[in-house]
Each structure stands twice: as structure tokens, then as C-alpha cells.
Design a protein around this motif. Structure first.
Motif, PDB file in Angstrom:
ATOM      1  N   GLY A  62       0.781  -1.230   0.000  1.00  0.00           N
ATOM      2  CA  GLY A  62       0.000   0.000   0.000  1.00  0.00           C
ATOM      3  C   GLY A  62       0.809   1.275   0.000  1.00  0.00           C
ATOM      4  O   GLY A  62       0.258   2.352  -0.200  1.00  0.00           O
ATOM      5  N   ARG A  64       2.998   3.895  -1.642  1.00  0.00           N
ATOM      6  CA  ARG A  64       3.309   4.291  -3.008  1.00  0.00           C
ATOM      7  C   ARG A  64       4.378   5.365  -3.014  1.00  0.00           C
ATOM      8  O   ARG A  64       4.348   6.291  -2.220  1.00  0.00           O
ATOM      9  CB  ARG A  64       2.063   4.811  -3.706  1.00  0.00           C
ATOM     10  CG  ARG A  64       1.060   3.719  -3.957  1.00  0.00           C
ATOM     11  CD  ARG A  64      -0.059   4.171  -4.870  1.00  0.00           C
ATOM     12  NE  ARG A  64      -1.117   3.187  -4.816  1.00  0.00           N
ATOM     13  CZ  ARG A  64      -2.162   3.267  -4.002  1.00  0.00           C
ATOM     14  NH1 ARG A  64      -2.308   4.294  -3.199  1.00  0.00           N
ATOM     15  NH2 ARG A  64      -3.074   2.324  -3.998  1.00  0.00           N
ATOM     16  N   PRO A  68       5.764   1.567  -8.218  1.00  0.00           N
ATOM     17  CA  PRO A  68       4.894   0.714  -7.400  1.00  0.00           C
ATOM     18  C   PRO A  68       5.675   0.011  -6.291  1.00  0.00           C
ATOM     19  O   PRO A  68       6.893  -0.126  -6.355  1.00  0.00           O
ATOM     20  CB  PRO A  68       4.377  -0.318  -8.406  1.00  0.00           C
ATOM     21  CG  PRO A  68       5.456  -0.397  -9.434  1.00  0.00           C
ATOM     22  CD  PRO A  68       6.010   0.998  -9.547  1.00  0.00           C
ATOM     23  N   ARG A  76       3.998 -11.762 -10.262  1.00  0.00           N
ATOM     24  CA  ARG A  76       2.966 -10.750 -10.509  1.00  0.00           C
ATOM     25  C   ARG A  76       3.043 -10.259 -11.945  1.00  0.00           C
ATOM     26  O   ARG A  76       4.116 -10.175 -12.526  1.00  0.00           O
ATOM     27  CB  ARG A  76       3.173  -9.584  -9.538  1.00  0.00           C
ATOM     28  CG  ARG A  76       2.083  -8.533  -9.606  1.00  0.00           C
ATOM     29  CD  ARG A  76       2.161  -7.579  -8.439  1.00  0.00           C
ATOM     30  NE  ARG A  76       3.293  -6.677  -8.551  1.00  0.00           N
ATOM     31  CZ  ARG A  76       3.904  -6.130  -7.502  1.00  0.00           C
ATOM     32  NH1 ARG A  76       3.518  -6.417  -6.274  1.00  0.00           N
ATOM     33  NH2 ARG A  76       4.910  -5.316  -7.681  1.00  0.00           N
ATOM     34  N   SER A  80       0.309  -4.143 -12.667  1.00  0.00           N
ATOM     35  CA  SER A  80      -0.955  -4.585 -12.057  1.00  0.00           C
ATOM     36  C   SER A  80      -1.193  -4.127 -10.622  1.00  0.00           C
ATOM     37  O   SER A  80      -2.210  -4.491 -10.040  1.00  0.00           O
ATOM     38  CB  SER A  80      -1.038  -6.112 -12.115  1.00  0.00           C
ATOM     39  OG  SER A  80      -0.038  -6.703 -11.310  1.00  0.00           O
ATOM     40  N   VAL A  81      -0.294  -3.336 -10.044  1.00  0.00           N
ATOM     41  CA  VAL A  81      -0.524  -2.858  -8.681  1.00  0.00           C
ATOM     42  C   VAL A  81      -1.537  -1.721  -8.751  1.00  0.00           C
ATOM     43  O   VAL A  81      -1.292  -0.691  -9.396  1.00  0.00           O
ATOM     44  CB  VAL A  81       0.785  -2.378  -8.006  1.00  0.00           C
ATOM     45  CG1 VAL A  81       0.495  -1.720  -6.662  1.00  0.00           C
ATOM     46  CG2 VAL A  81       1.742  -3.535  -7.829  1.00  0.00           C
ATOM     47  N   GLU A  82      -2.651  -1.941  -8.109  1.00  0.00           N
ATOM     48  CA  GLU A  82      -3.730  -0.953  -8.153  1.00  0.00           C
ATOM     49  C   GLU A  82      -3.272   0.379  -7.568  1.00  0.00           C
ATOM     50  O   GLU A  82      -2.636   0.431  -6.519  1.00  0.00           O
ATOM     51  CB  GLU A  82      -4.937  -1.463  -7.364  1.00  0.00           C
ATOM     52  CG  GLU A  82      -6.179  -0.638  -7.615  1.00  0.00           C
ATOM     53  CD  GLU A  82      -7.421  -1.293  -7.053  1.00  0.00           C
ATOM     54  OE1 GLU A  82      -8.250  -0.551  -6.505  1.00  0.00           O
ATOM     55  OE2 GLU A  82      -7.538  -2.532  -7.171  1.00  0.00           O
ATOM     56  N   GLY A  83      -3.557   1.449  -8.282  1.00  0.00           N
ATOM     57  CA  GLY A  83      -3.223   2.792  -7.841  1.00  0.00           C
ATOM     58  C   GLY A  83      -1.837   3.271  -8.245  1.00  0.00           C
ATOM     59  O   GLY A  83      -1.523   4.440  -8.073  1.00  0.00           O
ATOM     60  N   ASN A  85       1.162   4.413 -10.763  1.00  0.00           N
ATOM     61  CA  ASN A  85       1.157   5.225 -11.978  1.00  0.00           C
ATOM     62  C   ASN A  85       2.071   4.591 -13.031  1.00  0.00           C
ATOM     63  O   ASN A  85       3.213   4.983 -13.175  1.00  0.00           O
ATOM     64  CB  ASN A  85       1.606   6.652 -11.636  1.00  0.00           C
ATOM     65  CG  ASN A  85       1.488   7.580 -12.814  1.00  0.00           C
ATOM     66  OD1 ASN A  85       0.778   7.309 -13.778  1.00  0.00           O
ATOM     67  ND2 ASN A  85       2.186   8.696 -12.744  1.00  0.00           N
ATOM     68  N   TYR A  86       1.534   3.601 -13.761  1.00  0.00           N
ATOM     69  CA  TYR A  86       2.310   2.892 -14.770  1.00  0.00           C
ATOM     70  C   TYR A  86       2.198   3.576 -16.128  1.00  0.00           C
ATOM     71  O   TYR A  86       1.181   4.193 -16.448  1.00  0.00           O
ATOM     72  CB  TYR A  86       1.785   1.470 -14.951  1.00  0.00           C
ATOM     73  CG  TYR A  86       2.014   0.556 -13.787  1.00  0.00           C
ATOM     74  CD1 TYR A  86       3.261   0.016 -13.534  1.00  0.00           C
ATOM     75  CD2 TYR A  86       0.963   0.189 -12.950  1.00  0.00           C
ATOM     76  CE1 TYR A  86       3.469  -0.861 -12.477  1.00  0.00           C
ATOM     77  CE2 TYR A  86       1.154  -0.674 -11.901  1.00  0.00           C
ATOM     78  CZ  TYR A  86       2.406  -1.195 -11.664  1.00  0.00           C
ATOM     79  OH  TYR A  86       2.604  -2.054 -10.631  1.00  0.00           O
ATOM     80  N   GLN A  91       1.791  -1.388 -18.653  1.00  0.00           N
ATOM     81  CA  GLN A  91       0.492  -2.030 -18.456  1.00  0.00           C
ATOM     82  C   GLN A  91       0.165  -3.019 -19.573  1.00  0.00           C
ATOM     83  O   GLN A  91      -0.469  -4.036 -19.322  1.00  0.00           O
ATOM     84  CB  GLN A  91      -0.612  -0.981 -18.370  1.00  0.00           C
ATOM     85  CG  GLN A  91      -0.562  -0.209 -17.077  1.00  0.00           C
ATOM     86  CD  GLN A  91      -1.618   0.875 -17.024  1.00  0.00           C
ATOM     87  OE1 GLN A  91      -1.901   1.541 -18.013  1.00  0.00           O
ATOM     88  NE2 GLN A  91      -2.212   1.039 -15.859  1.00  0.00           N
TER      89      GLN A  91
END
Length: 141
Positions: A62, A64, A68, A76, A80-83, A85-86, A91
Motif C-alpha cells: 500500500g 506508493r 509501485p 505478478r 498490475s498494482v492498483e493505484g 502510476n504505470y 500495463q
């Protein structure tokens, strides 16, 4: 061969080998017989992670930063880490991170994924291996 090297470099004026000279010759070979422990390698990987990666990445879930969090990265899917900034390139890469893909990426990120925001490369293979060992040793459990 080693015997000749010892006599040529460690013999004193009387032709006898001195203990300090012998140690100076043999100590560099000790690593061949006593490999670095897993704990020492992990500590080295953690230190290198802190030096080379922690400015932009965290190992805390969590948390950031510019990049990421990397806890559980092995296995993984990239981007794919939610939130986080890729870049669109990351992506859509479809990469599932494993030892080989991490090694290739850390060698030259922008050659592997054109358009990635990752700018740091780690040209030294031993440093990459230590960092990857550290990343593999960390799990979200």
C-alpha cells in the motif's frame, strides 16, 4: 602452480614462507570453499535494494512512491498494482515477473519495455542477482 606462486611471492630471505604472506595469498581463495551464506546474500540484496531501488519503490504493501511497491513482485503481472502510476507500455507488456524477466529488465529497462518510466538500470550482474534474490525472499504473507 599455487606452490610456485607461494614460493615466488611468500618466501623470506631465508627461503621460508612467512605466515602473513601465506595468508595474503590463500585468503582470496577462501570464498571458493566457503560460499557466502544465504542470510549474507539476502542482507546484501536488501542493502542494494535500499541504495538502488528504495528511492522510487517500497516493500511495504500500500505504500506508493514514484514507482509501485515491489513486495510480491515475483509471479505478478507487470503493471498490475492498483493505484500505481504505470506507463501504458508497462500495463500492456503482458510480462509476468520472474527471475529472468527481472534480470533482463534491470539490465536495460527501456530496451525491454519501450516507453517504461523506469530509468534506473543495474549493469552489474552480481548486484542484479542480489537484488532479485532479495525480492524473491520477500512475500506478502
Amino acid at each position: 602452480m599455487i606452490s610456485n606462486m607461494i614460493h615466488a611471492t611468500a618466501a623470506n630471505a631465508a627461503g621460508r614462507i612467512t605466515a602473513p604472506a601465506l595468508l595474503a595469498i590463500l585468503v582470496p581463495f577462501a570464498g571458493l570453499f566457503y560460499p557466502v551464506s544465504g542470510a549474507a546474500q539476502e542482507a546484501d540484496g536488501q542493502r542494494l535494494f535500499q541504495q538502488r531501488c528504495a528511492t522510487c519503490h517500497s516493500m511495504e504493501p500500500g505504500q506508493r512512491k514514484m514507482g509501485p511497491q515491489l513486495l510480491g513482485i515475483v509471479g505478478r503481472t507487470a503493471g498490475s498494482v492498483e493505484g500505481a502510476n504505470y506507463s501504458g507500455a508497462m500495463q500492456s507488456s503482458g510480462i509476468v515477473w520472474d527471475r529472468q524477466s527481472l534480470d533482463t529488465f534491470l539490465t536495460a529497462p527501456r530496451q525491454m519495455i519501450r516507453g517504461t518510466r523506469m530509468t534506473v538500470s543495474i549493469p552489474d550482474a552480481a548486484q542484479r542477482a542480489a537484488i532479485i534474490d532479495y525480492l524473491e525472499s520477500q512475500s506478502p504473507d
